[in-house]
Write an enzyme that holds these catalytic residues in place. Structure first.
Site, PDB file in Angstrom:
ATOM      1  N   ASN A 206       1.836  -6.591 -11.672  1.00 32.51           N
ATOM      2  CA  ASN A 206       2.511  -7.817 -11.252  1.00 32.51           C
ATOM      3  C   ASN A 206       4.026  -7.638 -11.288  1.00 32.51           C
ATOM      4  OD1 ASN A 206       3.304  -8.038 -13.939  1.00 32.51           O
ATOM      5  ND2 ASN A 206       1.760  -9.581 -14.442  1.00 32.51           N
ATOM      6  N   THR A 229       1.220  -6.813  -1.820  1.00 28.91           N
ATOM      7  CA  THR A 229       0.498  -6.105  -0.770  1.00 28.91           C
ATOM      8  C   THR A 229       0.912  -6.598   0.614  1.00 28.91           C
ATOM      9  OG1 THR A 229      -1.424  -5.650  -2.145  1.00 28.91           O
ATOM     10  CG2 THR A 229      -1.793  -5.746   0.225  1.00 28.91           C
ATOM     11  N   GLN A 251      -6.817  -8.786   3.056  1.00 30.42           N
ATOM     12  CA  GLN A 251      -5.699  -8.292   2.250  1.00 30.42           C
ATOM     13  C   GLN A 251      -4.816  -9.424   1.739  1.00 30.42           C
ATOM     14  OE1 GLN A 251      -5.228  -4.930   1.290  1.00 30.42           O
ATOM     15  NE2 GLN A 251      -7.336  -4.996   2.029  1.00 30.42           N
ATOM     16  N   HIS A 254      -4.966 -10.665  -1.939  1.00 31.51           N
ATOM     17  CA  HIS A 254      -4.327  -9.995  -3.068  1.00 31.51           C
ATOM     18  C   HIS A 254      -3.437 -10.952  -3.851  1.00 31.51           C
ATOM     19  CE1 HIS A 254      -5.147  -5.683  -3.369  1.00 31.51           C
ATOM     20  NE2 HIS A 254      -5.356  -5.694  -2.070  1.00 31.51           N
ATOM     21  N   GLU A 319       3.149  -1.537   4.260  1.00 35.32           N
ATOM     22  CA  GLU A 319       2.303  -0.722   3.390  1.00 35.32           C
ATOM     23  C   GLU A 319       1.021  -0.279   4.117  1.00 35.32           C
ATOM     24  OE1 GLU A 319       0.044  -1.318  -0.938  1.00 35.32           O
ATOM     25  OE2 GLU A 319       0.765  -3.054   0.190  1.00 35.32           O
ATOM     26  N   HIS A 320       0.276  -1.236   4.642  1.00 38.42           N
ATOM     27  CA  HIS A 320      -0.971  -0.954   5.358  1.00 38.42           C
ATOM     28  C   HIS A 320      -0.800  -1.270   6.841  1.00 38.42           C
ATOM     29  CE1 HIS A 320      -2.371  -2.370   1.258  1.00 38.42           C
ATOM     30  NE2 HIS A 320      -2.832  -1.134   1.295  1.00 38.42           N
ATOM     31  N   ASP A 353      -8.558   1.124   0.124  1.00 43.58           N
ATOM     32  CA  ASP A 353      -8.327   0.542  -1.195  1.00 43.58           C
ATOM     33  C   ASP A 353      -9.369   1.000  -2.215  1.00 43.58           C
ATOM     34  OD1 ASP A 353      -6.066  -0.882  -0.593  1.00 43.58           O
ATOM     35  OD2 ASP A 353      -7.057  -2.818  -0.388  1.00 43.58           O
ATOM     36  N   GLU A 407      37.057  26.075  -3.933  1.00 45.52           N
ATOM     37  CA  GLU A 407      36.799  24.805  -4.614  1.00 45.52           C
ATOM     38  C   GLU A 407      37.615  24.635  -5.894  1.00 45.52           C
ATOM     39  OE1 GLU A 407      32.598  24.742  -5.233  1.00 45.52           O
ATOM     40  OE2 GLU A 407      32.133  24.299  -3.131  1.00 45.52           O
ATOM     41  N   HIS A 412      33.321  29.148 -12.591  1.00 46.12           N
ATOM     42  CA  HIS A 412      32.273  29.622 -11.688  1.00 46.12           C
ATOM     43  C   HIS A 412      32.667  30.971 -11.076  1.00 46.12           C
ATOM     44  CE1 HIS A 412      30.889  25.500 -12.001  1.00 46.12           C
ATOM     45  NE2 HIS A 412      29.862  25.727 -11.190  1.00 46.12           N
TER      46      HIS A 412
END
Length: 429
Positions: A206, A229, A251, A254, A319-320, A353, A407, A412
């Protein structure tokens, strides 16, 4: 032309004020950090009714009792679903190869795919016992090679839900806990006196669980930021309104803030779907949730061409995506922003799912623009390495020295220069 026959409330306006959620999560996580098990027990008793003196971790006897509660058919169905998820996850794992190549004479570069050491899997179980989430997270982590996988779910009506417990155990969880919410996510990531912390958190939840994962990101890895969802049905006159309505409401149940959108080039199909939704909401057992989601977040978008439909679909980045058109491969070949696609009327989001084998933990809130969903690769670190011969080190070092000078990185440059000098003398250069 792109036009809306039905619109939902503005998503930005509809977003709940998340300040309360954010502040609540901050307080709970700080409490767990300071007070460990005592804090976790206090929140579990307050929010889940879990006795403060009862351990969260289930014993072998409690896990066996969960098996004894379930009909054999349910156990077999869980086993079948996990086999499908495991098989596809293994196919994905097999696609990931270690590499090692000589890119220049004496320069060997490679990478290794290394599984994480520990992962915490959250399985939602308050409103609906989401048994399938155990397959998607625990099975996939185990196929990736994660050594320690712990799994948790909140109590269902005050006790561990037997189907979730069986699913977590069959999936291969090394430790199974019965707690949920912020306290579960916090305990797994931060650790307590009795729970060793993990390296990564995965699984849906949640708003409080999602916010907890967001706040813990960096301290641990997470799979992705998940919101409500989302479902997009792309359809034309080759299918009927009854099928579209079923897939949208299937869906929408959900949650009351789950967007469901029909994208079509057929006004007749749009009207038929609206009528079918009204009919189905009169008999759907979860109509109180699905109906509110459809009323507030449902949309019907009418386009003239596939090209317009593609434009809208990629902008939504849902999402779907359920594609039921004369040429569904057009969208598979051309869409770039989606979590998972369900190609043709023969399949649907519910298959993904629950059982078909692809993972159902997917990006929402337009995150599909930059990430896919949960898969074996999320549990694996691709780590590079290099080795050089002395001659190659002399050769590369000359380039490195000059580039470091550009640089202004003197230290280095010194790393390169000392090797150029030593190996140059040794090699007579």
């Amino acid at each position: 032309m792109i036009r809306k026959l039905k619109d939902g409330i503005d998503v930005e306006v509809a977003k709940n004020n998340d300040r309360m959620v954010r502040e609540t999560v901050e307080g709970v996580l700080a409490d767990i950090e300071q007070n460990g098990d005592a804090a976790v027990h206090a929140y579990a008793e307050k929010f889940d009714g879990w006795p403060s003196d009862k351990p969260f971790r289930l014993t072998a006897e409690e896990i066996k009792a969960a098996y004894d509660e379930l009909p054999e058919q349910v156990i077999e169905d869980i086993r079948f679903a996990q086999t499908q998820v495991r098989n596809f996850a293994q196919i994905q794992r097999n696609s990931m190869k270690d590499v090692e190549e000589e890119t220049l004479p004496g320069v060997i570069l490679g990478h290794k795919n290394i599984p994480m050491n520990s992962v915490g899997c959250y399985i939602p179980g308050g409103k609906y016992p989401l048994v399938a989430s155990a397959h998607m997270s625990v099975v996939t982590a185990k196929v990736a090679g994660v050594k320690r996988v712990i799994a948790c779910a909140p109590p269902f009506n005050g006790v561990p839900h037997p189907a979730i417990v069986v699913a977590m155990d069959m999936a291969g969880a090394d430790e199974i806990y019965c707690f949920g919410g912020i306290q579960a996510v916090g305990a797994m990531a931060i650790g307590t006196e009795t729970i060793a912390p993990v390296d990564m958190l995965v699984g849906p939840g949640n708003a409080f669980v999602a916010e907890a994962k967001r706040q813990l990101f960096g301290r641990v890895g997470i799979d992705l930021f998940a919101g409500p969802t989302e479902t997009l049905v792309i359809a034309d006159e080759t299918v009927d309104g009854e099928l579209c309505a079923t897939d949208l409401l299937g869906q929408a149940e959900h949650g009351p803030n789950s967007p469901a959108v029909l994208l079509t080039n057929s006004e007749q199909l749009a009207n038929d779907t609206l009528a079918a939704i009204e009919r189905q909401l009169k008999v759907l057992p979860t109509a109180d949730i699905a109906g509110k989601a459809w009323a507030d977040y449902g949309q019907i978008v009418l386009c003239d061409t596939y090209e317009e439909m593609l434009q809208v679909a990629d902008e939504l980045a849902y999402e779907h995506v359920q594609v039921m058109t004369e040429d569904p491969d057009y969208f598979l070949d051309n869409m770039t922003n989606f979590g998972a696609m369900f190609v043709g009327p023969e399949t649907n989001v519910s298959y993904g799912d629950k059982v078909v084998g692809t993972n159902h933990t997917l990006p929402t809130n337009k995150a599909a623009r930059y990430t896919g969903g949960l898969w074996v690769g999320k549990f694996i670190k691709t780590c590079t390495y290099q080795r050089l011969t002395e001659e190659a080190s002399h050769h590369i070092g000359e380039y490195c020295s000059r580039l470091c000078a550009v640089e202004g990185f003197a230290g280095h440059k010194a790393q390169a220069d000392i090797r150029v000098e030593r190996y140059g003398k040794k090699l007579g250069k």
